[in-house]
Design a protein around this motif. Structure first.
Motif, PDB file in Angstrom:
ATOM      1  N   GLU A  29       2.275  11.085   2.837  1.00  0.00           N
ATOM      2  CA  GLU A  29       1.849  11.007   4.122  1.00  0.00           C
ATOM      3  C   GLU A  29       1.582   9.502   4.361  1.00  0.00           C
ATOM      4  N   PHE A  30       0.896   8.801   3.278  1.00  0.00           N
ATOM      5  CA  PHE A  30       0.682   7.362   3.376  1.00  0.00           C
ATOM      6  C   PHE A  30       1.947   6.536   3.639  1.00  0.00           C
ATOM      7  N   VAL A  31       2.889   6.972   2.709  1.00  0.00           N
ATOM      8  CA  VAL A  31       4.234   5.997   2.845  1.00  0.00           C
ATOM      9  C   VAL A  31       4.892   6.325   4.320  1.00  0.00           C
ATOM     10  N   GLU A  32       4.759   7.568   4.868  1.00  0.00           N
ATOM     11  CA  GLU A  32       5.554   7.823   6.101  1.00  0.00           C
ATOM     12  C   GLU A  32       4.656   7.052   7.154  1.00  0.00           C
ATOM     13  N   ALA A  33       3.450   6.990   7.023  1.00  0.00           N
ATOM     14  CA  ALA A  33       2.581   6.268   8.032  1.00  0.00           C
ATOM     15  C   ALA A  33       3.194   4.601   7.901  1.00  0.00           C
ATOM     16  N   GLU A  34       3.030   4.300   6.725  1.00  0.00           N
ATOM     17  CA  GLU A  34       3.698   2.532   6.558  1.00  0.00           C
ATOM     18  C   GLU A  34       5.156   2.758   7.116  1.00  0.00           C
ATOM     19  N   ILE A  35       5.886   3.589   6.776  1.00  0.00           N
ATOM     20  CA  ILE A  35       7.389   3.362   7.613  1.00  0.00           C
ATOM     21  C   ILE A  35       7.106   3.241   8.942  1.00  0.00           C
ATOM     22  N   GLU A  36       6.434   4.090   9.637  1.00  0.00           N
ATOM     23  CA  GLU A  36       6.479   4.198  11.213  1.00  0.00           C
ATOM     24  C   GLU A  36       5.660   2.823  11.612  1.00  0.00           C
ATOM     25  N   ARG A  37       4.839   2.085  10.891  1.00  0.00           N
ATOM     26  CA  ARG A  37       4.308   1.112  11.608  1.00  0.00           C
ATOM     27  C   ARG A  37       5.001  -0.260  11.148  1.00  0.00           C
ATOM     28  N   GLU A 330       3.932 -10.948   8.304  1.00  0.00           N
ATOM     29  CA  GLU A 330       3.016  -9.883   7.841  1.00  0.00           C
ATOM     30  C   GLU A 330       3.496  -8.637   7.239  1.00  0.00           C
ATOM     31  N   CYS A 331       4.444  -8.405   8.001  1.00  0.00           N
ATOM     32  CA  CYS A 331       5.233  -6.973   7.692  1.00  0.00           C
ATOM     33  C   CYS A 331       6.172  -7.153   6.410  1.00  0.00           C
ATOM     34  N   ALA A 332       6.704  -8.329   6.022  1.00  0.00           N
ATOM     35  CA  ALA A 332       7.390  -8.515   4.984  1.00  0.00           C
ATOM     36  C   ALA A 332       6.473  -8.527   3.737  1.00  0.00           C
ATOM     37  N   ALA A 333       5.304  -9.196   3.850  1.00  0.00           N
ATOM     38  CA  ALA A 333       4.283  -9.299   2.870  1.00  0.00           C
ATOM     39  C   ALA A 333       3.886  -7.925   2.584  1.00  0.00           C
ATOM     40  N   ASN A 334       3.612  -7.117   3.584  1.00  0.00           N
ATOM     41  CA  ASN A 334       2.904  -5.623   3.311  1.00  0.00           C
ATOM     42  C   ASN A 334       4.167  -4.671   2.558  1.00  0.00           C
ATOM     43  N   ALA A 335       5.492  -4.937   3.192  1.00  0.00           N
ATOM     44  CA  ALA A 335       6.418  -4.167   2.474  1.00  0.00           C
ATOM     45  C   ALA A 335       6.683  -4.311   0.972  1.00  0.00           C
ATOM     46  N   THR A 336       6.343  -5.883   0.677  1.00  0.00           N
ATOM     47  CA  THR A 336       6.638  -6.216  -0.734  1.00  0.00           C
ATOM     48  C   THR A 336       5.547  -5.684  -1.593  1.00  0.00           C
ATOM     49  N   TRP A 337       4.198  -5.857  -1.041  1.00  0.00           N
ATOM     50  CA  TRP A 337       3.159  -5.190  -1.710  1.00  0.00           C
ATOM     51  C   TRP A 337       3.149  -3.610  -1.978  1.00  0.00           C
TER      52      TRP A 337
END
Length: 491
Positions: A29-37, A330-337
């Protein structure tokens, strides 16, 4: 001016710690939320082959939670770690590459039968139903029942074999065989679990379910016992025959029937069934032909996400305002992390699970009596991680093994010291020895608690007499004086 030291947790480190304590369902559920945002995140397809998205080399080293090196070159795709192989009894491990119906209980007694088995603003609880299933309710009670680790393993298996109506599906003999436990021990654990709420739960038949409810109300007497033994007459409304077998008059019989109608033949009926989700194991433990054990992650529960580098390159090539550049960065950094944290989480779970199997290999090979004492610090020291990290990993993580399906935390137990500074003994293993000694008593050779202490000491177990008495009482075994009286009475 003042000089001081403080511990600062970066948002990325907080994210890594948060992911560790999530169950696989919460993680999805967490990953789905991250993909959405995050527009730069995509789900990885099973057969995705993109040089742009998977160009990072495969890395097999363990990533420590406090490792802050190489953050800018984190992998863009999660690869499944390999498995560890253990040889029972040796305590050694070697590297190995990865290898790819219950009862129909109704108010019609004639038809009733017994049972036979990313962001800081993300809130997991807000995405879950407030309703809980019967299984969750029973597991919550099991965790505070005061069981030893081995008895918790047995209790967890009993709960897993309980259907939505509240009936135990599997036979005690089958459960005992699967766990390598004494059937009498399984029955003793069941007796405690049948005291859980809702009343009547984990019964093996309609009469047993109703008996538990009547006993809880203090209304179980010989007349009620006779009625429960003749539920077919209740279904036929044969009042005369019922009155005869119960030994009561018609007025009392009508009162008994009214009381019977107040009971529930489906004690689990009041709990959520449509929102409950079957728990998937996080790791698998397999016994190999050579007697060793293989531990591997369940790839089905590992979210596979990719950073869309092509889209990132396309977007960054377009002239943007500073605010837009900051957002994309910020999106790139969050994706990498996120990708790095998912990889880190998977490796940490595998490390902890592998060490548990290594420490408890005797249990997997020989059964519950061989469960070793184990605490979080022992595992943390071996895998060189903090104790709190191990604690997070063992909560809400499950292991599918040849002996059943267990939560990782159930493998931790109290210990009894050994004489001469030898290896400590599991409290449950000592309890099992005490029971075996008493079960093997002769009529003229009842063992006192002091004699049991002497025998256990000869086995290298350093135990006090009061501890023997406490374990004996927890097994519902009378004192030596009471056992002698029982033997004389039955002679």
């Amino acid at each position: 001016m003042r000089q001081g030291q403080s511990l600062v947790m970066t948002p990325q480190l907080q994210q890594a710690i948060k992911l560790l304590q999530l169950s696989n369902q919460e993680l999805a559920e967490f990953v789905e939320a991250e993909i959405e945002r995050n527009p730069l995140l995509n789900k990885a397809e099973e057969n995705a082959e993109s040089a742009d998205q998977a160009e990072a080399p495969t890395r097999r080293e363990q990533l420590s939670l406090d490792d802050t090196s190489g953050l800018g070159t984190a992998r863009d795709q999660l690869d499944a770690p390999g498995e560890d192989v253990f040889e029972p009894g040796t305590g050694s491990d070697a590297a190995m590459p990865a290898e790819g119906s219950g009862p129909s209980a109704t108010t019609d007694w004639s038809n009733a039968t017994g049972g036979s088995f990313s962001g800081d603003d993300y809130d997991v609880t807000a995405n879950m139903s407030t309703d809980i299933s019967l299984q969750e309710h029973l597991h919550n009670q099991l965790n505070i029942a005061g069981f030893s680790a081995a008895d918790r393993l047995i209790g967890a298996r009993l709960i897993d074999e309980t259907d939505e109506a509240g009936y135990l599906r599997a036979s005690l003999a089958d459960i005992a065989e699967a766990l390598g436990a004494d059937e009498a021990n399984v029955e003793a654990v069941l007796a405690v679990c049948q005291g859980f709420e809702p009343t009547g739960v984990m019964a093996r038949s309609i009469p047993e379910c109703l008996t538990l409810q009547l006993k809880d109300r203090g209304r179980f007497d010989p007349a009620m016992e006779a009625m429960l033994a003749n539920l077919d007459l209740v279904a036929k409304h044969d009042l005369k025959a019922l009155a005869d077998v119960c030994g009561v008059d018609k007025a009392d019989l009508l009162d008994m029937l009214a009381e019977l109608r107040q009971l529930s033949p489906k004690p689990g009926g009041g709990f959520s069934s449509d929102t409950s989700v079957a728990v998937a194991p996080d790791v698998f433990v397999r016994e190999l032909p050579n007697g060793m054990f293989a531990v591997e992650l369940n790839a089905e529960t590992l979210p596979r996400v990719l950073m869309d580098k092509a889209y990132y390159a396309e977007v960054t090539a377009i002239p943007m305002r500073d605010q837009e550049k900051e957002f994309i960065s910020e999106c790139a950094a969050n994706a990498t992390w996120l990708i790095k944290s998912l990889d880190q989480r998977a490796r940490t779970i595998l490390k902890v699970a592998s060490e548990i199997v290594r420490q408890q290999d005797a249990f997997f090979a020989h059964g519950v009596a061989h469960l070793r004492p184990l605490n979080l610090k022992q595992v943390a020291d071996v895998i060189e991680m903090h104790e709190s990290t191990v604690s997070r990993v063992t909560s809400n993580k499950y292991m599918a093994t040849p002996r059943g399906f267990f939560e990782l935390k159930y493998f931790f137990s109290a210990s009894i010291p050994a004489t001469g500074g030898g290896e400590a003994h599991s409290a449950e293993a000592v309890r099992h020895r005490i029971k075996m000694l008493i079960d093997g008593e002769q009529e003229d050779g009842v063992l006192s608690d002091d004699q049991i202490v002497e025998i256990l000491t000869s086995y290298g177990i350093d135990i006090a007499r009061r501890t023997v008495a406490k374990y004996r009482e927890s097994l519902n075994i009378p004192s030596s004086v009471q056992r002698r009286r029982i033997n004389r009475a039955s002679a």
